[in-house]
Motif scaffolding. Structure first.
Motif, short mmCIF file in Angstrom:
data_model
loop_
_atom_site.label_atom_id
_atom_site.label_comp_id
_atom_site.label_asym_id
_atom_site.label_seq_id
_atom_site.Cartn_x
_atom_site.Cartn_y
_atom_site.Cartn_z
N GLU A 81 0.85 -1.32 -0.05
CA GLU A 81 -0.12 0.12 0.13
C GLU A 81 0.83 1.44 -0.10
O GLU A 81 0.60 2.25 -0.83
N PRO A 82 1.84 1.33 0.78
CA PRO A 82 2.89 2.63 0.65
C PRO A 82 3.56 2.89 -0.70
O PRO A 82 3.79 4.00 -0.82
N VAL A 83 3.58 1.84 -1.43
CA VAL A 83 4.09 1.95 -2.75
C VAL A 83 2.79 2.49 -3.86
O VAL A 83 3.15 2.86 -4.68
N LEU A 84 1.83 1.62 -3.59
CA LEU A 84 0.65 1.70 -4.59
C LEU A 84 0.28 3.21 -4.37
O LEU A 84 -0.18 3.62 -5.90
N VAL A 85 0.18 3.55 -3.30
CA VAL A 85 -0.42 5.07 -3.23
C VAL A 85 0.17 6.23 -4.16
O VAL A 85 -0.47 6.95 -4.88
N PRO A 86 1.69 6.47 -3.82
CA PRO A 86 2.03 7.30 -4.69
C PRO A 86 2.44 7.18 -6.06
O PRO A 86 2.21 7.94 -7.02
N ALA A 87 2.38 5.85 -6.28
CA ALA A 87 2.60 5.28 -7.79
C ALA A 87 1.25 5.80 -8.45
O ALA A 87 1.08 6.09 -9.72
N LEU A 88 -0.04 5.46 -7.94
CA LEU A 88 -1.51 5.64 -8.23
C LEU A 88 -1.54 7.36 -8.61
O LEU A 88 -2.05 7.86 -9.52
N GLU A 89 -0.86 7.91 -7.42
CA GLU A 89 -1.39 9.64 -7.51
C GLU A 89 -0.28 10.02 -8.66
O GLU A 89 -1.03 11.08 -9.14
N ALA A 90 0.67 9.28 -8.94
CA ALA A 90 1.34 9.88 -10.09
C ALA A 90 0.81 9.42 -11.58
O ALA A 90 1.30 9.72 -12.56
N GLY A 91 -0.04 8.58 -11.36
CA GLY A 91 -0.90 8.16 -12.69
C GLY A 91 0.11 7.09 -13.49
O GLY A 91 -0.10 6.85 -14.51
N LEU A 92 0.97 6.27 -12.90
CA LEU A 92 1.66 5.43 -13.23
C LEU A 92 1.16 3.89 -13.41
O LEU A 92 0.30 3.62 -12.66
N PRO A 93 1.22 3.35 -14.65
CA PRO A 93 1.04 1.78 -14.70
C PRO A 93 1.71 0.98 -13.67
O PRO A 93 2.77 1.24 -13.39
N ILE A 94 0.81 -0.17 -13.19
CA ILE A 94 1.63 -0.77 -12.01
C ILE A 94 1.16 -2.35 -12.22
O ILE A 94 -0.07 -2.67 -12.30
N LEU A 95 2.40 -2.91 -12.24
CA LEU A 95 2.14 -4.63 -11.90
C LEU A 95 2.73 -4.77 -10.48
O LEU A 95 3.66 -4.47 -10.32
N CYS A 96 1.57 -5.35 -9.92
CA CYS A 96 1.94 -5.47 -8.14
C CYS A 96 1.81 -7.12 -8.08
O CYS A 96 0.69 -7.65 -8.24
N GLU A 97 2.88 -7.59 -7.57
CA GLU A 97 2.96 -9.01 -7.33
C GLU A 97 1.82 -9.42 -6.13
O GLU A 97 1.59 -8.38 -5.32
N LYS A 98 1.46 -10.50 -6.11
CA LYS A 98 0.35 -10.85 -5.23
C LYS A 98 0.89 -10.65 -3.82
O LYS A 98 2.15 -11.09 -3.59
N PRO A 99 0.01 -10.54 -2.69
CA PRO A 99 -1.37 -10.18 -2.96
C PRO A 99 -1.37 -8.42 -3.10
O PRO A 99 -0.35 -8.08 -3.13
N LEU A 100 -2.49 -8.00 -3.62
CA LEU A 100 -2.70 -6.56 -3.86
C LEU A 100 -2.14 -5.85 -2.49
O LEU A 100 -1.35 -4.86 -2.43
N LEU A 117 -8.94 7.89 -11.10
CA LEU A 117 -8.20 7.87 -12.53
C LEU A 117 -9.16 7.55 -13.68
O LEU A 117 -10.39 7.41 -13.21
N ASP A 118 -8.81 7.75 -14.81
CA ASP A 118 -9.43 7.48 -15.91
C ASP A 118 -9.87 6.15 -16.44
O ASP A 118 -10.78 5.85 -16.98
N ARG A 119 -9.00 4.98 -15.85
CA ARG A 119 -9.05 3.60 -16.15
C ARG A 119 -8.16 2.82 -15.05
O ARG A 119 -7.39 3.30 -14.24
N PRO A 120 -8.40 1.53 -15.22
CA PRO A 120 -7.54 0.86 -14.04
C PRO A 120 -6.04 1.06 -14.40
O PRO A 120 -5.81 0.69 -15.71
N HIS A 121 -5.16 1.10 -13.45
CA HIS A 121 -3.92 1.25 -13.78
C HIS A 121 -3.14 -0.03 -12.98
O HIS A 121 -1.81 -0.21 -13.33
N ILE A 122 -3.72 -0.61 -12.31
CA ILE A 122 -3.08 -1.71 -11.52
C ILE A 122 -3.32 -3.21 -12.12
O ILE A 122 -4.39 -3.59 -12.35
#
Length: 348
Positions: A81-100, A117-122
């Motif tokens: 979560e601490p990585v996902l939040v800033p990456a989403l806020e920057a609008g970056l495409p993300i591949l996140c190893e399991k679990p979310l 955002l405008d569409r799924p990024h994760i």
């Protein structure tokens, strides 16, 4: 590299290092531009396989330096979560190893944040959807060629585990994969989970009761049982049997050279997931890179799928103590309406 996607890998442990090698050596249209790892020695070691990559101690530094076009998260689940939040806020495409994330509450927070955002990024790293045999089985189920699917039987066996492997990890580290791929195969979500205990394996370390039998009820009436066995000794085996109205189908059987000698029949079995799912990992990364280049960003399980798996894992952990535990999910938002079929479109 012209038009090459600049990927920042967060976490330079075993999984992160494996992805660095995969992206730089076996993935078209991408390269490692950044390694984000607070352990300087580990980061330096990983950088030996990523010429030209910049090193950062956290994701915020990499984003501020405009060093990445996309992010692959390979740190342990509690740190996602601490990585996902800033990456989403920057609008970056993300591949996140399991679990979310490790629990449904935090997973739902990520789902809600992403919908700004405008569409799924994760894309969540449940790589079994990219395994050719799983793809073939899903296609058979969808075709109706063998009639309706009635039951699924799963096998998930490890040769052995260490003393640090706790009973809840049977669910959260292992059956977590079945909680994603089984509903994907059957086209229906999990609505209840139960765990049964057969006779305990005397080779399991003290405090670990295993194997277990995980029973899943799906919304469409398909019944699923999964044998989770982590001290089977002979090798690593992941297999599925589908029971149809007009026959059976099996995937995950041993393959390769067959030998007969001294009154024995021999065929090699996998020793761990790195060989059993090598092709699936390669296809997963290539499909994700293709999707980012095409602008669709996600080519596999999305964040809402990750949330559903978190709910199933919570039910599974509760079921270790007995009873049939319901899985009650929030409705799937229209934002996540599209379901990926897991078939790779190759690109040179």
């Amino acid at each position: 590299m012209k038009n090459s996607l600049r990927i920042g890998v967060v976490g330079a442990g075993a999984m992160g290092a494996d992805h660095i090698d995969r992206i730089n050596n076996r993935t078209a249209g991408a390269h490692i531009s950044a390694i984000i790892e607070p352990d300087a020695a580990r980061a330096a070691q990983a950088a030996e396989n990523a010429p030209g990559a910049q090193l950062f101690s956290n994701i915020e530094e990499a984003i501020a330096a405009e060093a990445v076009d996309a992010v692959l998260i390979a740190v342990p689940g509690p740190f996602h979560e601490p990585v996902l939040v800033p990456a989403l806020e920057a609008g970056l495409p993300i591949l996140c190893e399991k679990p979310l994330t490790p629990d449904s509450e935090s997973a739902l927070r990520i789902v809600e944040l992403e919908q700004k955002l405008d569409r799924p990024h994760i894309q969540v790293g449940f790589m079994r959807r990219f395994d050719p045999e799983y793809n073939n089985l899903r296609q058979l189920i969808e075709s109706g060629e063998a009639g309706e699917l009635l039951m699924l039987r799963g096998i998930h066996r490890n040769p052995t585990v260490g003393e640090n492997y706790q009973e809840s990890m049977l669910i959260t580290d292992s059956v977590v994969h079945e909680f994603d791929v089984i509903p994907w195969l059957a086209g229906s979500p999990v609505v209840a989970v139960e765990v049964k205990y057969p006779k305990t394996n005397s080779l399991a370390h003290s405090g670990l009761r295993e194997p277990i039998l995980v029973i899943m009820e799906l919304e469409n009436g398909v019944l699923v049982d999964v044998e989770m066995n982590v001290n089977v000794q002979f090798g690593y085996q992941v297999a599925t049997e589908a029971v149809f109205e007009k026959g059976l189908a099996r995937i995950g059987q041993p393959s390769g050279m067959q030998r007969w000698r001294d009154g024995e029949f021999l065929i090699n079995e996998h020793r761990d997931f790195t060989t059993r799912f090598a092709t699936a990992y390669d296809r997963q990364i290539q499909s994700w890179v293709n999707a980012v280049h095409e602008g669709t960003l996600v080519a596999g399980p999305n964040a809402f799928d990750g949330y559903l798996v978190a709910l199933s894992c919570e039910a599974g952990v509760k079921a270790l103590d007995g009873g049939v535990i319901p899985v009650e999910a929030a409705p799937r938002p229209e934002f996540y309406a599209k379901n990926f079929h897991g078939i790779l479109v190759e690109k040179a």
